[in-house]
Every structure is written in C-alpha cells, then in structure tokens.
Write an enzyme that holds these catalytic residues in place. Structure first.
Site, PDB file in Angstrom:
ATOM      1  CB  CYS A 134       3.126 -11.245 -10.446  1.00 52.34           C
ATOM      2  SG  CYS A 134       2.571 -11.826 -12.136  1.00 52.34           S
TER       3      CYS A 134
ATOM      4  CB  CYS B 207      -0.372 -10.798 -11.680  1.00 48.91           C
ATOM      5  SG  CYS B 207       0.776 -11.972 -11.500  1.00 48.91           S
ATOM      6  CG  ASP B 208      -0.705  -7.592  -9.385  1.00 51.36           C
ATOM      7  OD1 ASP B 208      -1.716  -7.967  -9.504  1.00 51.36           O
ATOM      8  OD2 ASP B 208       0.086  -7.907  -8.458  1.00 51.36           O
TER       9      ASP B 208
END
Ligand code: NDP
Length: 309
Positions: A134, A137-138
C-alpha cells in the site's frame, strides 16, 4: 446455540454500513470483525474521495467513525474470524475462530479483499521493513529514497505515480513487455521522469541487512537473453491485484474465476436465499469505499425484506 437475525461478516465500509442500516431497522445485527478490524482502509493514510470530507479524512478515523455510528444504533460488534459456514439450510450455521458456533437467519458477507503478494519468502522476511502492498499507507517512509513497484495494471501505475511525488526514484517492475493499465495511467507513468519502467522483468528476491536494500531481478526470463542482476532500493511495493476473501464461503456460494462472489447485477443477492454479499468481496471492478458502503446499505435493506417475507 445463539440465533442471530442478521449476521454481518467483515468490518470495512460495507460491513459497517450494513450494520448501521440493519440496526436502525431493528434487525439486531451482530458483526464479526475478521482479521483486520476496519478492513483495508485502516491502513490508508488519507481518504480524499469519500463525499462529505472536503479536507479528506484518515482511513483509521473514518473506520472508527463508522464503527461508533453502528454501535450507537445497537449493532453488536465482536472480534472473531469466521472459519467455516454451513449454508445448506436456514438458519445458517457459522463457526467463529474454529470452535464457537452461531446460527443466523440472514448473513451479509462483507469480507473484502486482500492485496496479493508474489509468494517470495523475502516478502515475509522483510515485512514492515521495506515491503508494502500500500503506497498510500507507507510511501511517506520513503521520501527522497529509491523504491520499486511490481505490477503493470492501473493500481501499479497509480502507486508508482503517487510514490514519485515522495521518492527520489521509482522503478516499475513489469513482467510483460507492455502495461495493462488504462491509456491515461500509462501516459502518466511513461512521461514521469522519476519513474523508470523495467519491462520484461520479474523480482526474484530481496537483499538487505535488517531492511530492504536491494531487489534481485531477472530480465527476459526463459529467453536466450535472460539476465540476472540486482538494483539498490529502499522500498518494495506490491501492486499485482487483490484476492477476494471468499474461500470460506466457496462450498456454498458461487464465485467467478477469480473468487469474487457472484451477485445478481446491481443487487447483493447471492445464489443462497438470505445470504447477501457487499463490498470488495463481490466487486472486481470498482473497489471503492463509497461503492462498498452503498452495497452494504443494499444488503441490509434486502436482509430486512427477506426477514419480513
Ligand atoms: P490488475 O489485475 O489489473 O493488474 C495486475 C498487474 O499485476 C498486471 O500487470 C499483472 O501482470 C501483474 N501481476 C499479477 N501477478 C503477477 C506476478 N505474480 N508477478 C508479476 N506481476 C504480476 O490489478 P489492478 O489492481 O491494477 O486493478 C484491478 C482493477 O481495478 C482493474 O480493473 C483496474 O482497471 C481497476 N483500477 C482502476 C483504477 C483507476 O481507474 N484509477 C485504479 C486502480 C485499479 P500481467 O499484465 O502480466 O497479467
């Protein structure tokens, strides 16, 4: 054995929306959260396309709000993973965590989908230490660094484009000699000076002391020109599609060749009366939180109609 009027399996936008509607319709829903409470959005940094949040909202906060809203109307939210079901006759028997059984008059399946991995042992070895599925997300952790994205579809192109706004350099590892993504996404990637597309490449493994520091690549696998080499990277992002979480229902519920639950188009009806599907587990195409929420609403309304019959 406990008899539940409306059992909801899964805690993403589809599950919580179904819980809000079902509790307001006095169906006393019980929702089992599954392995990742809050679903895929829980690991999403900012959701900017869900109407009603002009400034965007963190995926975590959004799911917390949905949970609070469902609980406010009386939905019972339990942790637990559904490990098997028996849909041979109603009320249906559902086994949670391998041992505890409940019966349900109606079931709403909203178990979502999970990101696919290549299956390399190194993906597990470096999980949380440079391997991610993701980018939103990261990606933040890879500012001004070098990353690789695997995949040639829209998701991969979108993730690569997003990462290029943070990272210094993005490699896109594509196993074929062309991209499968839509024309507009292809253009966006191919014209981006920070993205280098490595066509006809496969990732074979990762290297690094305690975190990802390199990727082992093979070019032209199986051809006379086959070549193995390593590239230095700090982050390795998978974007090779998603797998619907439908395995547990397969003995009873019809799915397509990729495992997505088949529903009567535009409705949450599955092939089993009183069992409905909502969200990504039944949506190979759109996979959006707003679509999942809408289908959760439909599933709860159909559960109510079914129970009233
Ligand atoms: P896709 O199935 O479209 O693409 C998966 C990609 O990963 C393909 O390039 C595939 O390669 C590659 N791949 C699969 N398995 C492997 C493997 N083992 N090793 C290497 N590469 C692999 O998935 P997406 O998640 O990209 O998209 C799913 C759907 O969602 C599509 O319909 C897409 O259009 C849609 N979508 C739309 C967006 C938008 O419009 N903004 C954004 C994101 C998704 P190969 O081509 O060789 O099979």
């Amino acid at each position: 054995m406990e008899l539940i009027k409306c059992l909801i399996i899964g805690s993403g936008p589809a599950g919580f929306t179904a819980a809000i509607y079902a509790s307001r319709a006095n169906l006393s829903p019980v929702l089992y959260e599954g392995p990742q409470s809050g679903g895929q959005l829980i690991t999403t940094t900012v959701v900017e396309n869900f109407p009603g949040y002009p400034e965007g909202v963190s995926g975590y906060d959004m799911m917390e709000d949905m949970r609070t809203q469902a609980a406010r109307f009386g939905a019972v939210i339990r942790s637990g993973i559904v490990t098997s079901v028996d849909f041979s006759s109603a009320p249906y028997t559902v086994t949670v965590d391998g041992s505890m059984q409940v019966q349900a008059e109606t079931v709403i399946i909203s178990t979502g989908a999970s990101a696919k991995y290549l299956g390399l042992p190194d993906e597990t070895k470096y999980a949380g230490r440079g391997v991610s599925a993701c980018a939103t997300c990261d990606g933040f952790f890879f500012r001004k660094k070098t990353v690789a994205v695997v995949g040639g579809g829209d998701t991969a192109c979108e993730e690569a484009a997003y990462l290029s706004t943070l990272a210094a350099k993005v490699y896109l590892i594509v196993r074929k000699n062309y991209l499968r993504a839509s024309d507009i996404m292809q253009k966006r990637v191919l014209e981006n000076p920070k993205i280098e597309v490595l066509f006809s490449h496969n990732a074979e493994g990762l290297t690094g002391e305690n975190k990802v520091q390199g990727v082992k690549l093979v070019k032209d696998l199986g051809l006379p020109t086959e070549k193995h080499y390593e590239l230095g990277i700090d982050g390795f992002f998978l974007a090779i599609g998603h797998k619907p979480n439908s395995d547990v229902f397969k003995p009873w519920i019809e799915t397509d060749e990729n495992g997505y639950i088949k529903t009567c188009p535009g409705t949450p009806f599955t092939n089993v009366p009183g069992v409905f599907a909502a969200g990504d587990v039944a949506d190979p195409t759109y996979r959006q939180a707003i679509c999942a929420a809408a289908s959760g609403c439909k599933a709860a309304m159909e559960a109510e109609r079914y129970l009233n019959k």
